[in-house]
Design a protein around this motif. Sequence first.
Motif, PDB file in Angstrom:
ATOM      1  N   VAL A 160      -7.002  -4.365  -0.084  1.00 55.33           N
ATOM      2  CA  VAL A 160      -6.252  -3.331   0.639  1.00 55.33           C
ATOM      3  C   VAL A 160      -6.365  -2.009  -0.122  1.00 55.33           C
ATOM      4  CG1 VAL A 160      -3.974  -2.643   1.467  1.00 55.33           C
ATOM      5  CG2 VAL A 160      -4.661  -5.039   1.568  1.00 55.33           C
ATOM      6  N   ALA A 161      -6.553  -0.923   0.590  1.00 55.87           N
ATOM      7  CA  ALA A 161      -6.707   0.389  -0.044  1.00 55.87           C
ATOM      8  C   ALA A 161      -5.489   0.732  -0.896  1.00 55.87           C
ATOM      9  CB  ALA A 161      -6.927   1.462   1.017  1.00 55.87           C
ATOM     10  N   ASP A 162      -5.741   1.386  -2.023  1.00 58.96           N
ATOM     11  CA  ASP A 162      -4.641   1.801  -2.896  1.00 58.96           C
ATOM     12  C   ASP A 162      -3.768   2.846  -2.217  1.00 58.96           C
ATOM     13  OD1 ASP A 162      -5.411   0.514  -5.631  1.00 58.96           O
ATOM     14  OD2 ASP A 162      -7.257   1.438  -4.909  1.00 58.96           O
ATOM     15  N   THR A 163      -4.395   3.772  -1.511  1.00 60.98           N
ATOM     16  CA  THR A 163      -3.683   4.831  -0.792  1.00 60.98           C
ATOM     17  C   THR A 163      -4.208   4.918   0.632  1.00 60.98           C
ATOM     18  OG1 THR A 163      -3.333   6.146  -2.793  1.00 60.98           O
ATOM     19  CG2 THR A 163      -3.174   7.298  -0.700  1.00 60.98           C
ATOM     20  N   VAL A 164      -3.318   5.028   1.582  1.00 60.77           N
ATOM     21  CA  VAL A 164      -3.674   5.219   2.987  1.00 60.77           C
ATOM     22  C   VAL A 164      -3.111   6.559   3.438  1.00 60.77           C
ATOM     23  CG1 VAL A 164      -3.369   4.348   5.331  1.00 60.77           C
ATOM     24  CG2 VAL A 164      -3.682   2.742   3.439  1.00 60.77           C
ATOM     25  N   ARG A 199      -6.653  -6.492   4.911  1.00 61.12           N
ATOM     26  CA  ARG A 199      -7.155  -7.138   3.698  1.00 61.12           C
ATOM     27  C   ARG A 199      -8.519  -7.766   3.921  1.00 61.12           C
ATOM     28  NH1 ARG A 199      -3.364 -12.626   3.606  1.00 61.12           N
ATOM     29  NH2 ARG A 199      -3.615 -13.127   5.801  1.00 61.12           N
ATOM     30  N   LYS A 239     -14.501  -0.835   1.782  1.00 65.82           N
ATOM     31  CA  LYS A 239     -13.935  -2.002   1.105  1.00 65.82           C
ATOM     32  C   LYS A 239     -15.028  -2.805   0.411  1.00 65.82           C
ATOM     33  CE  LYS A 239     -10.113  -2.774   4.335  1.00 65.82           C
ATOM     34  NZ  LYS A 239      -9.619  -3.659   5.401  1.00 65.82           N
ATOM     35  N   SER A 286       0.841  -1.192   0.000  1.00 68.65           N
ATOM     36  CA  SER A 286       0.000   0.000   0.000  1.00 68.65           C
ATOM     37  C   SER A 286       0.872   1.236   0.000  1.00 68.65           C
ATOM     38  CB  SER A 286      -0.935   0.026   1.214  1.00 68.65           C
ATOM     39  OG  SER A 286      -2.015   0.879   0.989  1.00 68.65           O
ATOM     40  N   ARG A 287       0.336   2.283  -0.574  1.00 67.22           N
ATOM     41  CA  ARG A 287       0.995   3.590  -0.567  1.00 67.22           C
ATOM     42  C   ARG A 287       0.485   4.318   0.672  1.00 67.22           C
ATOM     43  NH1 ARG A 287       2.989   7.614  -4.135  1.00 67.22           N
ATOM     44  NH2 ARG A 287       2.104   9.688  -3.780  1.00 67.22           N
ATOM     45  N   GLU A 339      -7.090   0.241   7.822  1.00 71.84           N
ATOM     46  CA  GLU A 339      -6.627   0.992   6.661  1.00 71.84           C
ATOM     47  C   GLU A 339      -5.630   0.210   5.815  1.00 71.84           C
ATOM     48  OE1 GLU A 339      -4.230   2.443  10.285  1.00 71.84           O
ATOM     49  OE2 GLU A 339      -6.321   1.954   9.815  1.00 71.84           O
ATOM     50  N   VAL A 340      -4.914  -0.723   6.420  1.00 73.61           N
ATOM     51  CA  VAL A 340      -3.992  -1.568   5.660  1.00 73.61           C
ATOM     52  C   VAL A 340      -4.399  -3.037   5.751  1.00 73.61           C
ATOM     53  CG1 VAL A 340      -1.982  -0.047   5.734  1.00 73.61           C
ATOM     54  CG2 VAL A 340      -2.421  -1.603   7.651  1.00 73.61           C
TER      55      VAL A 340
END
Length: 371
Positions: free
Chosen positions: A167-171, A147, A101, A8-9, A144-145
């Motif tokens: 998992v979110a693309d950006t956190v 799955r 999600k 994740s970013r 936020e991170v």
Amino acid sequence: MPLIQYLSRILFDFGALSGLGEEIARLGIRRPLLVTDKGIAAAGILTRALDAAKPFAPVLYDATPENPTEAALLDCLELWRDRGCDGVIALGGGSAIDLAKAVALLTSHGGALADYGVKTGGSEGIGKVSPQIAIPTAAGTGAEVGRACVMSLLDGRKSVAVNLNMVADTVICDPELTLSLPPQLTAATGIDALSHGIETTCSPWQNPPAAAIALDCVRRAAKWLPIAVQDGGNRQARWQMMMAALMGGMCLQKALGAAHAMANPLGALGLHHGTLIGVLLPHVLRCNEGHADAAMSELRAAIGLHPSAALHDWARDLVAQLGLPGTLGALGVDAAVLPEMARKASQDRLSQTNPRPLTQADYLALLQGAA
């Protein structure tokens, strides 16, 4: 078998929220759906997020319940279709993030959430989901991170979908957003973060990177959580607790244990997850004595306890120090529901990674001890 993967970013620091608009553009989102709750709006955090999102104007859903439900998901999906959304932003705690999600999953895959349950093998078919950004406003779940997406279905069953593609693309982790969190919520969410580090350390699954992260989560949370509760304006404590929560989410791939196996069905009664964990964790630590000796030694060292100290006594005293309830009765849990909660806990997937194998009778004894 655990899969060792970190994907994740993450933007992490005071002021990180200011990068929201740039992250929306980077993901190619034109009309984001922003999923949050009315408490976040009342605290003024929503206004700050909407300002940071400019020049984009997110479509707002602010009715996220305390524990995410399929009914809320269906409302979000209708809003997504009606307003032509193409990405989702979660702003809030674990409930808003899990709801987002589920939105990302169903808008990209179709069907119903139950189709993707981990128990039925549906999670294995989850591919790339709709773009999503996660912005936690509390230092707790680490969702936020994460799955996994946990949600109560319309028929009352609990559905869990698990796949790294969720998992979110950006956190965006901005400790500034936690400065106004009241002491009791700081304590309850913080205990959840701490418990992630503790239970994953004790999990029998072998995942050395996750184990190292889990111990650092415990070090940070054990030291800084009491300070954050006592002095909510302490910026270092807030930074450290948000980092502990993030690390707690990162190590979840090593799996949790009995405290979460019991908290999951109890949460369906409308009880706050972190508060439940505070009640249950000391009893689970006592129950697991002799079944994870090496892990227990590492935990004592990380916390700074004497090698012979009882971890369950330390956890019980910490919960009391933080001002959290110490029994299920104090939360209004009727003893009559405990046998059913024990049955559900024994069937929960997280029970499989508790260091001590537990039966339904064992869970009932634990719940009665916590009553």
